[in-house]
Design a protein around this motif. Structure first.
Motif, PDB file in Angstrom:
ATOM      1  N   ASN A  45       0.834  -1.200   0.000  1.00 19.91           N
ATOM      2  CA  ASN A  45       0.000   0.000   0.000  1.00 19.91           C
ATOM      3  C   ASN A  45       0.870   1.252   0.000  1.00 19.91           C
ATOM      4  OD1 ASN A  45      -2.065   1.807   0.212  1.00 19.91           O
ATOM      5  ND2 ASN A  45      -2.881   1.002   2.126  1.00 19.91           N
ATOM      6  N   LEU A  46       1.937   1.232   0.816  1.00 17.74           N
ATOM      7  CA  LEU A  46       2.805   2.402   0.909  1.00 17.74           C
ATOM      8  C   LEU A  46       3.562   2.623  -0.390  1.00 17.74           C
ATOM      9  CD1 LEU A  46       3.574   4.563   2.913  1.00 17.74           C
ATOM     10  CD2 LEU A  46       5.431   3.112   3.738  1.00 17.74           C
TER      11      LEU A  46
ATOM     12  N   LYS B 169       1.195   4.214  -2.804  1.00 19.28           N
ATOM     13  CA  LYS B 169       0.971   5.631  -2.529  1.00 19.28           C
ATOM     14  C   LYS B 169       2.140   6.461  -3.042  1.00 19.28           C
ATOM     15  CE  LYS B 169      -2.051   5.108   1.503  1.00 19.28           C
ATOM     16  NZ  LYS B 169      -3.154   5.840   0.875  1.00 19.28           N
TER      17      LYS B 169
ATOM     18  N   LEU C  77       1.732   9.370  -5.621  1.00 19.37           N
ATOM     19  CA  LEU C  77       2.169  10.700  -5.233  1.00 19.37           C
ATOM     20  C   LEU C  77       3.082  11.307  -6.299  1.00 19.37           C
ATOM     21  CD1 LEU C  77       2.263  12.924  -3.116  1.00 19.37           C
ATOM     22  CD2 LEU C  77       4.154  11.709  -2.017  1.00 19.37           C
TER      23      LEU C  77
ATOM     24  N   HIS D  60       4.473  17.642  -0.501  1.00 18.13           N
ATOM     25  CA  HIS D  60       4.525  16.356  -1.217  1.00 18.13           C
ATOM     26  C   HIS D  60       5.903  15.732  -1.079  1.00 18.13           C
ATOM     27  CE1 HIS D  60       0.642  17.339  -2.469  1.00 18.13           C
ATOM     28  NE2 HIS D  60       0.933  18.061  -3.552  1.00 18.13           N
TER      29      HIS D  60
ATOM     30  N   ASN E 228       6.187  14.057   2.240  1.00 19.71           N
ATOM     31  CA  ASN E 228       5.418  12.803   2.304  1.00 19.71           C
ATOM     32  C   ASN E 228       6.174  11.677   1.603  1.00 19.71           C
ATOM     33  OD1 ASN E 228       3.380  14.037   3.704  1.00 19.71           O
ATOM     34  ND2 ASN E 228       2.187  14.519   1.846  1.00 19.71           N
TER      35      ASN E 228
ATOM     36  N   SER F  46       9.159  10.621   3.712  1.00 16.91           N
ATOM     37  CA  SER F  46       8.698   9.876   4.896  1.00 16.91           C
ATOM     38  C   SER F  46       8.372   8.441   4.523  1.00 16.91           C
ATOM     39  CB  SER F  46       7.472  10.563   5.489  1.00 16.91           C
ATOM     40  OG  SER F  46       6.948   9.787   6.537  1.00 16.91           O
ATOM     41  N   ALA F  47       7.711   8.232   3.365  1.00 21.64           N
ATOM     42  CA  ALA F  47       7.379   6.880   2.929  1.00 21.64           C
ATOM     43  C   ALA F  47       8.646   6.102   2.589  1.00 21.64           C
ATOM     44  CB  ALA F  47       6.450   6.952   1.718  1.00 21.64           C
TER      45      ALA F  47
ATOM     46  N   SER G 160       6.616   4.360  10.311  1.00 20.56           N
ATOM     47  CA  SER G 160       5.218   4.682   9.999  1.00 20.56           C
ATOM     48  C   SER G 160       5.171   5.795   8.974  1.00 20.56           C
ATOM     49  CB  SER G 160       4.477   5.102  11.275  1.00 20.56           C
ATOM     50  OG  SER G 160       3.176   5.510  10.956  1.00 20.56           O
ATOM     51  N   ALA G 161       4.247   5.670   8.027  1.00 17.28           N
ATOM     52  CA  ALA G 161       3.979   6.697   7.020  1.00 17.28           C
ATOM     53  C   ALA G 161       2.550   6.518   6.546  1.00 17.28           C
ATOM     54  CB  ALA G 161       4.965   6.595   5.846  1.00 17.28           C
ATOM     55  N   TYR G 162       1.832   7.671   6.330  1.00 13.31           N
ATOM     56  CA  TYR G 162       0.423   7.655   5.913  1.00 13.31           C
ATOM     57  C   TYR G 162      -0.420   6.821   6.874  1.00 13.31           C
ATOM     58  CZ  TYR G 162       1.584   9.811   1.436  1.00 13.31           C
ATOM     59  OH  TYR G 162       2.006  10.660   0.453  1.00 13.31           O
ATOM     60  N   GLY G 163      -0.025   6.754   8.134  1.00 12.15           N
ATOM     61  CA  GLY G 163      -0.787   5.988   9.110  1.00 12.15           C
ATOM     62  C   GLY G 163      -0.552   4.493   9.012  1.00 12.15           C
TER      63      GLY G 163
END
Length: 957
Positions: free
Chosen positions: A51-52, A55, A59, A84, A87, A90-91, A100-103
């Motif tokens: 999932n990450l 994303k 992105l 952006h 984000n 971080s991912a 952790s990234a995007y929860g």
């Protein structure tokens, strides 16, 4: 395996064995849960990682699209690259080192996927540099955009490579999880097999041996023994069963000897009690039942076990009855009376009562006094005796005549009511046949059918017309039944009858009222439906078609409203007589209600045979009618359908005839039309149009356009007409001539007219505030809208007040049909609006009745000359004379004139020379949108800044 089981320490009691089994199962379940928890955590981490990564791919694309949009349209789009970038970083950090990234909480990628992640990060750095370069480049720059697209493509490929690696890694993990699950399953199976082996040896086998011993004992084999060790509960149970089997065997030998002696005594007693007539009972000295046979239990409604368990005899009788029974029993128990017989009423278990005959005798039982006896149910006998007495009373006192005859019909007996109805006494009729009452109304076949029914079924029922002793005829409802002997032969016939002469007359009157119209004495709608069904059945049987003609009188409402309902009723009666005179004896005329009639023309050799009758009906109905106080002329419109060509059932035939009738009215009335499938298609199109009309009203698909109305002298726009427009998504532009009549018929004209009123007045308020404070508006009101009980004049006045518009700013525009069909309520609404300051305009003047009484009665302010007089307007022609006459007449009455449909300079000049006040048409301007109309007004006001003419806006739907 067996040697291993023998060496294991085994618990000795069943309780300890059960505890060990629960412990092993819990241990096995805990192991399964822990392993599945481990597999689920690995699966969740893979899902979060994928999932990450997805994303990050989305992105990167989003950043490119946002950067391109912001570059091309910097004022419309907001680009926030730093957010952006953070984000994405971080991912990437979460995938590289875990976190952790995007929860989403993920672990660090496997070492085999780290190179792909590093390559993705390198591509990201290049992609970010290209984005930053694009942000700094001028708007027209394209090289930077190309670099962004190339960097985006590389980054997308690197992201796809990473995700492919993640998918392959996920497949590997799934295979490992599957292998681990299979291993766990094998281990579980091994442990369960071991547990079952231990359970079968230590528990199941001893239980099976005990079960076999119990089965042997149940089958009478008490010598069977089970040898089990005494170490646990099962062993102790085996020893107890062996001891019990020995004791039972001894007892059975003793019982067998006593049973033989009792069997002989029981056989004799059972022979006495086993009957279906008498209930046998035995009472102890406490007057409780200690024995009852099956017949007594059945008779009293109790279970036999209940009665024999010291059942108190007192429960079988009411308190008063039991007092007598108790006294009789005490006489026997004390030895004063040995036996007795008497009748009493007993209570069954459900509370119902039965009559019984009681027999009882004294006896000694176990050296104690007792009573033995029988009870016999005599309820039916009592009922029969009562029925005989009651029947005798009924026979003598009933109001219906009764007669008993022998098998040949000779009278054996009659009751008093027979004399009251027929006039013949018993002495006069007994020994004679019943045919002396015959009126002669029934033929021989009727009586043959009566005797045949008696012979075949033993009964007959029906109406017979008889003759009284005084010679008067009367109608009776006769029912005959037959009494048979035991050998099946006829014993007698029993007749029961009552005089139903008046009842049949009332029934006939009620039936006629229910099936015939009280005014014309023609069959009504209900009778028409029955006759129509009968006609269809006959046509199917004979193969000959018939015609159904649906008639609707033309102008009947005007006659009814003008001359009153009495004259209208007389007109309907005369129409009914003329219709009956036009058809054949085999045809049927019916009135469905109001001014609607039908003709059913039967047994047509060919369809064309119905047409001369239709022409005859049109000619006959159109002749003058001499009513009580007036002579009137009407006509009729007719629709013709044929069975079976135009419908297979009554509903279809009547619907198609109705469609054909409306087609005849549309063609000008006083004619008939045959039904065609195209009419039904038109009706379907109207239904679909009505559906779309309702939807358009709900969704607000209507608009208003405006057409200028100019002053004839100055040619300045001082008035306007608001035209309703409907642009439908499928039909395109729908003409008001199509949907306005449909809106009137369906009742939608009310909300549609209110919408037009509100839209136009809001536009008026805007123009008066901006352009001309003296601007006026005319609202064209449909007849149906004005006559609707929901249309309230105060609602419109309140709306004007809310818009801060004076009532004088509006004019109500009416057609002549509104004035012709107006009632008290309609006139009251118009007067309310006039008193409030509104003016009235009469539209399409000259095309209808154009009665001057309308102008006088309602104080009309404006006349609009219909466009049909203006289209062919030339100097000296007939239309010119008519227009001049209308203008002169209107001016003499103080009414101003508006000419519609002006399309040429010549028409304008002629009307202006004739003194016409206002003109409207394409020559001045076509209908335009509110924006274009407002622009036209502004332009004219700028040219005529010093001119202030009164202005009128007219709303025409």
């Amino acid at each position: 395996m067996t040697s291993l089981l023998k060496k294991l320490p085994w618990p000795r009691t069943l309780h300890s064995k059960a505890l060990w089994a629960v412990f092993l199962i819990a241990l096995l379940a805990l192991g399964n849960v822990l392993i599945m928890q481990l597999l689920l955590r690995q699966s969740d981490n893979l899902a979060a990682t994928l999932n990450l990564a997805g994303k990050m791919r989305m992105l990167s694309q989003h950043i490119a699209l946002e950067a391109m949009a912001a570059h091309q349209h910097p004022n419309d789009f907001r680009h926030v690259p730093q957010e952006h970038y953070a984000n994405f970083e971080s991912a990437h950090a979460a995938l590289r080192h875990g976190g952790s990234a995007y929860g989403l909480q993920v672990r660090a990628l496997d070492q085999g996927l780290q190179p792909a992640l590093l390559a993705l990060h390198d591509g990201w750095q290049q992609y970010r540099q290209a984005i930053d370069a694009l942000d700094k480049a001028p708007v027209a720059a394209s090289a930077e955009a190309v670099q962004v697209m190339a960097a985006s493509k590389r980054l997308l490929g690197q992201a796809e490579t990473l995700m492919d690696g993640l998918v392959q890694f996920a497949d590997t993990m799934q295979r490992r999880a599957l292998a681990g699950s299979l291993g766990l399953f094998a281990l579980d199976g091994l442990l369960l097999a071991l547990a079952y082996r231990l359970m079968a040896r230590r528990v199941l086998r001893p239980i099976r041996l005990l079960t076999e011993q119990c089965r042997d004992m149940a089958q009478g084999r008490y010598g069977a023994r089970t040898q089990l060790p005494m170490g646990d509960e099962l062993g102790e149970l085996a020893g107890a069963l062996d001891h019990s089997a020995a004791q039972i065997a001894t007892l059975l030998q003793d019982v067998a000897q006593e049973r033989t002696a009792l069997a002989q005594v029981q056989a004799m007693f059972d022979g006495l009690t086993d009957n279906t007539v008498a209930g046998v009972y035995l009472l102890d000295e406490s007057i409780n039942i200690i024995y009852a046979n099956e017949q007594l239990a059945h008779m009293l409604g109790y279970e036999r076990e209940v009665l024999t368990n010291h059942f108190p005899l007192a429960r079988l009788f009411s308190p008063a009855t039991y007092a007598v029974v108790h006294a009789r029993l005490q006489e026997r128990l004390q030895g004063r009376v040995h036996s007795a017989r008497y009748e009493r009423t007993a209570l069954r278990a459900d509370g119902s009562k039965i009559d019984i005959e009681i027999f009882g005798s004294f006896m000694t039982l176990h050296r104690r006094p007792a009573v033995i006896g029988m009870m016999i149910d005599i309820t039916e006998r009592k009922r029969a005796e009562t029925s005989v007495r009651r029947a005798a009373l009924v026979y003598q006192h009933t109001s219906e005549a009764m007669v008993v005859t022998d098998p040949q019909g000779v009278v054996l007996d009659v009751n008093p009511a027979f004399t009251d109805i027929t006039g013949y006494t018993a002495a006069e009729i007994i020994g004679r046949r019943m045919n002396m009452l015959s009126s002669g109304r029934h033929d021989r076949a009727f009586y043959q059918g009566l005797w045949a029914s008696l012979h075949d079924t033993g009964s007959w029922s029906g109406d017979i017309c008889n003759r009284h002793k005084n010679g008067a005829e009367f109608l009776v409802r006769l029912t005959i039944s037959t009494s048979h002997n035991e050998d099946g032969s006829v014993n007698c016939h029993i007749g029961l009858f009552a005089d139903v002469t008046e009842k049949r007359r009332r029934e006939a009157s009620i039936w006629h009222q229910a099936h015939y119209d009280h005014l014309t004495q023609l069959p009504n709608r209900q009778m028409f439906q029955q006759n129509l069904q009968r006609s269809m059945d006959n046509a199917r049987a004979s193969g000959q078609p018939f015609a159904l003609v649906f008639l609707d009188l033309d102008l009947f409402k005007e006659v009814n409203d003008t001359f009153g309902h009495d004259e209208g009723d007389e007109l309907l009666r005369q129409v009914a007589r003329r219709l009956q005179a036009c058809v054949r004896n085999t045809d049927q005329v019916a009135r469905l209600g109001g001014d609607e009639f039908t003709l059913t023309l039967q047994n047509l050799k060919q369809l064309e045979d119905a047409l001369p009758i239709c022409r005859k009906v049109l000619h006959s109905v159109a002749q003058p009618y001499e009513l009580k106080n007036n002579t009137v002329h009407i006509s009729v419109s007719a629709g013709v359908t044929f069975f079976p060509r135009d419908g297979q059932d009554g509903v279809a035939l009547l619907k198609h005839a109705d469609l054909a009738m409306y087609a005849a009215k549309d063609k000008g009335r006083n004619q008939f039309c045959e039904f065609t499938p195209a009419m039904e298609q038109e009706a379907q199109e109207r239904r679909l149009l009505l559906r779309d009309l309702q939807q358009a009203l709900d969704e607000g698909d209507f608009t208003l356009h405006y057409q200028p109305i100019v002053d004839m002298q100055s040619q300045r726009t001082i008035k306007a007409e608001a035209l309703l427009r409907w642009q439908q998504s499928v039909r395109g532009q729908v003409s008001p001539a199509q949907f306005i009549p449909l809106a009137e018929e369906s009742g939608l004209i009310g909300p549609l007219g209110d919408w037009v009123f509100q839209q136009a007045t809001r536009q008026l308020a805007e123009w008066r505030a901006e352009l001309d404070p003296d601007f006026q508006m005319s609202v064209n009101v449909s007849p149906v809208q004005l006559q609707s009980c929901k249309q309230q004049a105060q609602t419109w006045l309140q709306h004007l007040h809310d818009l801060q518009l004076p009532s004088s700013a509006l004019v109500i525009e009416l057609t002549e049909s509104v004035l012709m069909e107006s009632d008290k309520e309609t006139n009251a609404k118009l007067q309310t609006l006039q008193v409030a300051g509104m003016q009235l305009a009469l539209d399409d003047f000259g095309t209808g009745y154009s009665s001057l009484s309308y102008l006088k009665r309602l104080d009309i302010d404006y006349l609009k000359i219909d466009r049909s007089f203006v289209n062919q307007l030339t100097p000296g022609n007939e239309d010119n004379v008519l227009c001049e006459a209308i203008i002169v007449m209107a001016h003499q009455l103080g009414i101003r004139v508006v000419a519609e449909g002006v399309e040429t300079q010549e028409q304008h000049d002629i009307l202006r020379a004739a003194g016409c006040d206002y003109g409207q048409g394409y020559w001045y301007c076509r209908p335009v949108s509110p924006e274009d109309f407002g622009a036209r007004l502004r332009e004219e006001r700028s040219r005529h800044a010093n001119i202030h003419d009164p202005a009128l806006m007219e709303v025409a739907i």
